[in-house]
Design an enzyme around this catalytic site. Structure first.
Site, short mmCIF file in Angstrom:
data_model
loop_
_atom_site.label_atom_id
_atom_site.label_comp_id
_atom_site.label_asym_id
_atom_site.label_seq_id
_atom_site.Cartn_x
_atom_site.Cartn_y
_atom_site.Cartn_z
N GLY A 43 0.80 -1.21 0.00
CA GLY A 43 0.00 0.00 0.00
C GLY A 43 0.83 1.27 0.00
N SER A 71 -7.11 -9.28 -2.38
CA SER A 71 -7.43 -8.27 -1.37
C SER A 71 -6.42 -7.13 -1.34
CB SER A 71 -7.51 -8.91 0.02
OG SER A 71 -6.25 -9.44 0.41
N ASN A 72 -5.26 -7.30 -1.99
CA ASN A 72 -4.27 -6.23 -2.07
C ASN A 72 -4.70 -5.11 -3.02
OD1 ASN A 72 -1.54 -8.64 -2.18
ND2 ASN A 72 -2.51 -7.71 -0.40
N GLN A 74 -7.16 -3.31 -3.64
CA GLN A 74 -7.93 -2.16 -3.20
C GLN A 74 -7.03 -0.97 -2.88
OE1 GLN A 74 -7.45 -1.96 0.36
NE2 GLN A 74 -9.11 -0.70 1.17
N ARG A 75 -5.74 -1.21 -2.64
CA ARG A 75 -4.83 -0.13 -2.25
C ARG A 75 -3.44 -0.25 -2.90
NH1 ARG A 75 -5.35 -4.09 1.02
NH2 ARG A 75 -3.63 -5.03 2.16
N LYS A 88 5.29 -10.03 -5.54
CA LYS A 88 5.08 -8.58 -5.59
C LYS A 88 6.29 -7.86 -6.19
CE LYS A 88 1.68 -8.00 -1.90
NZ LYS A 88 1.38 -7.42 -0.58
N ASP A 132 4.83 -3.21 7.08
CA ASP A 132 3.58 -3.22 7.85
C ASP A 132 3.73 -3.94 9.18
OD1 ASP A 132 3.86 -5.79 6.93
OD2 ASP A 132 1.95 -5.87 5.86
N CYS A 197 -3.70 -4.72 8.88
CA CYS A 197 -4.70 -4.18 7.97
C CYS A 197 -5.85 -5.16 7.77
CB CYS A 197 -4.05 -3.86 6.62
SG CYS A 197 -2.99 -2.40 6.63
#
Length: 252
Positions: A43, A71-72, A74-75, A88, A132, A197
């Site tokens: 994010g 789910s990643n 979204q941001r 990633k 994170d 998160c």
């Protein structure tokens, strides 16, 4: 990246930087010569990497041991639906190459640990924290202090975030050392105290705001433009659309 001079394509690409008196051609050459490591391609890392590549940073390193999940998306805007299941680091490298072929990307598909941190960080002259986990933030801050590497670090909550810059090996105008990360956060909270998160949720656009602020601090540090957030913690409240700056100092 060995040649600091800008070719005609780069001059055209970075024209809006070059006309800024605070950056100019000399500043753009500094960006081209810079080696910046970003911890996390999620994010925060997504806007950091995107804007630093677009700005013409010559070498971008990425550390991440995760894969892209649905789910990643979204941001984590560096990734897309077609890259779900891909590392990633690889997904980010492909996106950055499309964005700016002049910016070279080095990937480190691993988790930063006390055993590998020094070896990895010594290849770079600036680090950005997009991690994170609390443990990683302390490890990164301690290692950067030891190696005398500037660190831009940030954190986000559900609707709020913070950014600061750490150079605790340098002195201010009064001859005092700048503060450490541990001057701001002396001790890590107990395990499980800070929800992830996935547990607490986070607004996708919030990570864009905070990550973009991190990228801005990196550009300022490289080019010498403006006043970096050294000894200052910038707080953003997304629900109230408000910013606040808190000063902090060395505690011994």
């Amino acid at each position: 990246m060995d040649d600091p001079h800008l070719n005609p394509d780069e001059v055209a690409r970075y024209a809006r930087h070059i006309v800024l008196k605070e950056i100019g051609g000399a500043g753009q050459q500094k960006l081209k010569a810079a080696r910046v490591l970003v911890l996390g391609a999620g994010g925060l890392g997504s806007p950091v990497l995107s804007y630093l590549a677009a700005a013409g940073v010559g070498l971008l390193g990425i550390i991440d041991d995760d894969i892209v999940s649905l789910s990643n998306l979204q941001r984590q805007i560096l990734h897309d639906t077609a890259h779900v299941g891909m590392a990633k680091t690889e997904s980010a490298a492909r996106a950055l190459k499309r964005l700016n072929p002049h910016s070279r990307v080095v990937t480190h598909e691993l988790r930063l640990t006390a055993d590998n941190a020094v070896d990895i960080l010594t290849s770079y002259d600036m680090v950005v924290d997009g991690s994170d986990t609390i443990e990683t933030r302390y490890l990164l801050a301690d290692t950067c202090e030891t190696l005398k590497i500037p660190l831009v670090t940030a954190a986000v909550g559900r609707f709020d975030g913070s950014v600061t810059v750490l150079t605790p090996y340098e002195h201010d105008a009064k001859g005092q050392l700048y503060p450490r990360y541990r001057d701001l956060f002396p001790e890590a909270p107990p395990p499980g105290m800070m929800p992830s998160c996935a547990e607490a949720g986070v607004v996708g656009a919030l990570t864009g705001v905070i990550g973009t602020l991190e990228a801005m601090e990196v550009i300022k540090l490289i080019t010498g433009a403006g006043e970096p957030l050294i000894g200052r913690l910038l707080l953003y409240d997304g629900l109230n659309a408000s910013f606040q700056t808190v000063r902090y100092s060395r505690k011994g």
